[in-house]
Write a protein that holds these residues in place. Sequence first.
Motif, PDB file in Angstrom:
ATOM      1  N   GLU A  59       0.871  -1.182   0.000  1.00 29.17           N
ATOM      2  CA  GLU A  59       0.000   0.000   0.000  1.00 29.17           C
ATOM      3  C   GLU A  59       0.910   1.234   0.000  1.00 29.17           C
ATOM      4  OE1 GLU A  59      -4.302   1.102   2.007  1.00 29.17           O
ATOM      5  OE2 GLU A  59      -2.736   0.419   3.345  1.00 29.17           O
ATOM      6  N   ASP A  60       0.386   2.316  -0.492  1.00 31.01           N
ATOM      7  CA  ASP A  60       1.163   3.541  -0.591  1.00 31.01           C
ATOM      8  C   ASP A  60       1.491   4.104   0.806  1.00 31.01           C
ATOM      9  OD1 ASP A  60       2.175   5.864  -2.014  1.00 31.01           O
ATOM     10  OD2 ASP A  60       0.472   6.883  -1.077  1.00 31.01           O
ATOM     11  N   THR A  61       2.774   4.407   1.022  1.00 32.83           N
ATOM     12  CA  THR A  61       3.212   4.888   2.345  1.00 32.83           C
ATOM     13  C   THR A  61       2.430   6.122   2.784  1.00 32.83           C
ATOM     14  OG1 THR A  61       5.422   3.987   2.049  1.00 32.83           O
ATOM     15  CG2 THR A  61       5.212   5.783   3.642  1.00 32.83           C
ATOM     16  N   GLU A  62       2.217   7.035   1.845  1.00 31.30           N
ATOM     17  CA  GLU A  62       1.513   8.277   2.227  1.00 31.30           C
ATOM     18  C   GLU A  62       0.080   7.996   2.669  1.00 31.30           C
ATOM     19  OE1 GLU A  62       1.525  11.620  -0.470  1.00 31.30           O
ATOM     20  OE2 GLU A  62       3.711  11.425  -0.643  1.00 31.30           O
ATOM     21  N   LYS A  63      -0.545   7.034   1.974  1.00 35.39           N
ATOM     22  CA  LYS A  63      -1.936   6.695   2.316  1.00 35.39           C
ATOM     23  C   LYS A  63      -1.977   6.074   3.732  1.00 35.39           C
ATOM     24  CE  LYS A  63      -5.893   4.221   0.398  1.00 35.39           C
ATOM     25  NZ  LYS A  63      -6.062   2.914   1.026  1.00 35.39           N
ATOM     26  N   ILE A  64      -1.034   5.174   3.991  1.00 34.02           N
ATOM     27  CA  ILE A  64      -1.014   4.524   5.326  1.00 34.02           C
ATOM     28  C   ILE A  64      -0.735   5.567   6.406  1.00 34.02           C
ATOM     29  CG2 ILE A  64      -0.013   2.687   6.738  1.00 34.02           C
ATOM     30  CD1 ILE A  64       1.197   1.531   4.115  1.00 34.02           C
ATOM     31  N   THR A  65       0.206   6.468   6.108  1.00 36.00           N
ATOM     32  CA  THR A  65       0.575   7.483   7.106  1.00 36.00           C
ATOM     33  C   THR A  65      -0.628   8.372   7.414  1.00 36.00           C
ATOM     34  OG1 THR A  65       2.792   7.436   6.203  1.00 36.00           O
ATOM     35  CG2 THR A  65       2.293   9.268   7.658  1.00 36.00           C
ATOM     36  N   ALA A  66      -1.376   8.733   6.377  1.00 35.24           N
ATOM     37  CA  ALA A  66      -2.568   9.570   6.596  1.00 35.24           C
ATOM     38  C   ALA A  66      -3.571   8.821   7.475  1.00 35.24           C
ATOM     39  CB  ALA A  66      -3.194   9.942   5.249  1.00 35.24           C
ATOM     40  N   GLU A  67      -3.711   7.506   7.206  1.00 38.49           N
ATOM     41  CA  GLU A  67      -4.660   6.698   7.990  1.00 38.49           C
ATOM     42  C   GLU A  67      -4.202   6.645   9.460  1.00 38.49           C
ATOM     43  OE1 GLU A  67      -6.468   2.139   7.749  1.00 38.49           O
ATOM     44  OE2 GLU A  67      -4.914   2.751   6.357  1.00 38.49           O
ATOM     45  N   MET A  68      -2.897   6.440   9.653  1.00 37.39           N
ATOM     46  CA  MET A  68      -2.380   6.344  11.028  1.00 37.39           C
ATOM     47  C   MET A  68      -2.559   7.673  11.760  1.00 37.39           C
ATOM     48  SD  MET A  68       0.948   3.804  10.828  1.00 37.39           S
ATOM     49  CE  MET A  68       2.048   5.066  10.266  1.00 37.39           C
ATOM     50  N   ASN A  69      -2.293   8.769  11.052  1.00 37.66           N
ATOM     51  CA  ASN A  69      -2.450  10.081  11.690  1.00 37.66           C
ATOM     52  C   ASN A  69      -3.909  10.339  12.059  1.00 37.66           C
ATOM     53  OD1 ASN A  69       0.248  10.596  11.540  1.00 37.66           O
ATOM     54  ND2 ASN A  69       0.134  11.744   9.626  1.00 37.66           N
ATOM     55  N   ASP A  70      -4.807   9.889  11.176  1.00 38.56           N
ATOM     56  CA  ASP A  70      -6.234  10.051  11.462  1.00 38.56           C
ATOM     57  C   ASP A  70      -6.595   9.281  12.747  1.00 38.56           C
ATOM     58  OD1 ASP A  70      -9.013  10.572  11.077  1.00 38.56           O
ATOM     59  OD2 ASP A  70      -9.213   8.542  10.275  1.00 38.56           O
ATOM     60  N   TYR A  71      -6.110   8.032  12.861  1.00 39.30           N
ATOM     61  CA  TYR A  71      -6.414   7.240  14.067  1.00 39.30           C
ATOM     62  C   TYR A  71      -5.845   7.924  15.308  1.00 39.30           C
ATOM     63  CZ  TYR A  71      -7.869   3.352  11.078  1.00 39.30           C
ATOM     64  OH  TYR A  71      -8.511   2.554  10.161  1.00 39.30           O
ATOM     65  N   MET A  72      -4.627   8.452  15.182  1.00 33.85           N
ATOM     66  CA  MET A  72      -3.981   9.086  16.337  1.00 33.85           C
ATOM     67  C   MET A  72      -4.751  10.337  16.750  1.00 33.85           C
ATOM     68  SD  MET A  72      -1.506   8.181  18.210  1.00 33.85           S
ATOM     69  CE  MET A  72      -1.618   8.930  19.814  1.00 33.85           C
ATOM     70  N   ASN A  73      -5.209  11.102  15.750  1.00 38.32           N
ATOM     71  CA  ASN A  73      -5.988  12.310  16.079  1.00 38.32           C
ATOM     72  C   ASN A  73      -7.297  11.941  16.766  1.00 38.32           C
ATOM     73  OD1 ASN A  73      -4.105  14.065  15.104  1.00 38.32           O
ATOM     74  ND2 ASN A  73      -4.935  14.066  13.015  1.00 38.32           N
ATOM     75  N   ARG A  74      -7.914  10.835  16.284  1.00 43.26           N
ATOM     76  CA  ARG A  74      -9.162  10.411  16.921  1.00 43.26           C
ATOM     77  C   ARG A  74      -8.914  10.013  18.378  1.00 43.26           C
ATOM     78  NH1 ARG A  74     -12.607   6.368  13.268  1.00 43.26           N
ATOM     79  NH2 ARG A  74     -11.432   6.632  11.345  1.00 43.26           N
ATOM     80  N   ARG A  75      -7.759   9.330  18.601  1.00 44.35           N
ATOM     81  CA  ARG A  75      -7.419   8.972  19.986  1.00 44.35           C
ATOM     82  C   ARG A  75      -7.252  10.216  20.850  1.00 44.35           C
ATOM     83  NH1 ARG A  75      -5.803   3.721  21.107  1.00 44.35           N
ATOM     84  NH2 ARG A  75      -5.800   2.448  19.241  1.00 44.35           N
ATOM     85  N   ARG A  76      -6.518  11.208  20.308  1.00 39.01           N
ATOM     86  CA  ARG A  76      -6.272  12.436  21.092  1.00 39.01           C
ATOM     87  C   ARG A  76      -7.579  13.171  21.395  1.00 39.01           C
ATOM     88  NH1 ARG A  76      -1.886  13.613  17.468  1.00 39.01           N
ATOM     89  NH2 ARG A  76      -0.013  12.646  18.296  1.00 39.01           N
ATOM     90  N   ASP A  77      -8.517  13.126  20.422  1.00 39.20           N
ATOM     91  CA  ASP A  77      -9.812  13.797  20.613  1.00 39.20           C
ATOM     92  C   ASP A  77     -10.660  13.099  21.667  1.00 39.20           C
ATOM     93  OD1 ASP A  77      -9.409  15.675  18.758  1.00 39.20           O
ATOM     94  OD2 ASP A  77     -10.747  14.835  17.223  1.00 39.20           O
ATOM     95  N   LYS A  78     -10.670  11.746  21.613  1.00 33.92           N
ATOM     96  CA  LYS A  78     -11.661  10.991  22.386  1.00 33.92           C
ATOM     97  C   LYS A  78     -11.124  10.424  23.695  1.00 33.92           C
ATOM     98  CE  LYS A  78     -15.155  10.625  19.308  1.00 33.92           C
ATOM     99  NZ  LYS A  78     -14.788  10.476  17.911  1.00 33.92           N
ATOM    100  N   GLN A  79      -9.792  10.254  23.778  1.00 34.56           N
ATOM    101  CA  GLN A  79      -9.243   9.544  24.946  1.00 34.56           C
ATOM    102  C   GLN A  79      -8.459  10.504  25.849  1.00 34.56           C
ATOM    103  OE1 GLN A  79      -6.924   6.223  23.462  1.00 34.56           O
ATOM    104  NE2 GLN A  79      -8.674   5.322  22.395  1.00 34.56           N
ATOM    105  N   PRO A  80      -8.491  10.251  27.153  1.00 37.88           N
ATOM    106  CA  PRO A  80      -7.798  11.143  28.101  1.00 37.88           C
ATOM    107  C   PRO A  80      -6.296  10.818  28.147  1.00 37.88           C
ATOM    108  CG  PRO A  80      -8.886   9.372  29.285  1.00 37.88           C
ATOM    109  CD  PRO A  80      -9.210   9.156  27.836  1.00 37.88           C
TER     110      PRO A  80
END
Length: 300
Positions: A197-218
């Motif tokens: 899979e394209d590195t940039e696509k995976i990185t964007a997906e990982m960053n999205d997950y990390m941002n969701r964690r920062r938003d939702k988790q303490p």
Amino acid sequence: MRTEEIISFLKADENFDFTTDTPASSLTSFRVGGRVRVVAYPKNRDAFCELTRRLASSETKYVVLGCGSNVLAPDEGYDGVFVMTTKLTGLSIEGNTLTAECGRGITSCASSAARAGLGGLAFAYGIPGSVGGAVYMNAGAYGSEIKDIIISADCWDAARGEVLTLTKDELRFGYRDSALRHNGLTVLSAAFSLFPEDTEKITAEMNDYMNRRRDKQPLEYPSAGSVFKRAPGHFTGKLIEDAGLKGYRVGGAEVSEKHAGFIINAGGATAEDVKTLVAVIEARVFELFGVRLERELIYL
Ligand SMILES: Cc1cc2nc3c(=O)[nH]c(=O)nc-3n(C[C@H](O)[C@H](O)[C@H](O)COP(=O)(O)OP(=O)(O)OC[C@H]3O[C@@H](n4cnc5c(N)ncnc54)[C@H](O)[C@@H]3O)c2cc1C
């Protein structure tokens, strides 16, 4: 083994680092727990196997830990050995297969896979555990779990002194469950099947997950993540919130205002505080909704 015997064994071999009388609070993400008699850090697989074989055959109390991000250590301390895997961090990639030693962070594996242009592990980015802990727990997030990508795991039977390669089927994964939770084997390494899979696509997906964690988790407080498993047909955090327990506090342990599925150490929490709070949540949710919550957090 007596403490002096363990120490002289560890001292005699350069393949170990160790500490004694160490607060478990410094070794777990909850930042809770009293002093551990000996904490050993084997530097390679052979040293790990030799130590745990000796501990098992002498019936010395021990537990294998990765990052300590899913455990609650007792206030009275641990009269035994914490065998930490954090120095067993080897990783290799061949074709679409990523193989990692048990102490490698699962988030670091996801980053390595992304750099190599391999998808499939992005879901695990941000889980603060080790490969061993993730396989043991069948860790998961955002609709995927370890069981979806694992090929096999090399496991150590310390009692018999044998390395066994368990296939995905033999690992008998369930929701936050695996055969390892029942058979006493330790993960030495695991192999994962990924896909190009394209590195940039995976990185964007990982960053999205990390941002969701920062938003939702303490994430700004010490915790061990979600304390309870998902109750079938319910969102556990919502049940706890609907029970009016957001912000409820016992000593230094608090139901997170940000995510009611998390208990945070708001400052100076003891294991007893956490356990009492867990019992309050279980009782209140059962009383109000008739749902029995099952704990994900492991009490050592
Ligand atoms: C902020 C936060 C967010 C989290 N988010 C998630 C999430 O999204 N999804 C999720 O599933 N979990 C999540 N967790 C929980 C935790 O990170 C995972 O369960 C993780 O897989 C535990 O790995 P560990 O190395 O920390 O295990 P530890 O806490 O060190 O150990 C947990 C258990 O695994 C056993 N174990 C450890 N290493 C081995 C080994 N090599 N072989 C056999 N047994 C072993 C231990 O004996 C213990 O029983 C989160 C935790 C925190 C603090």
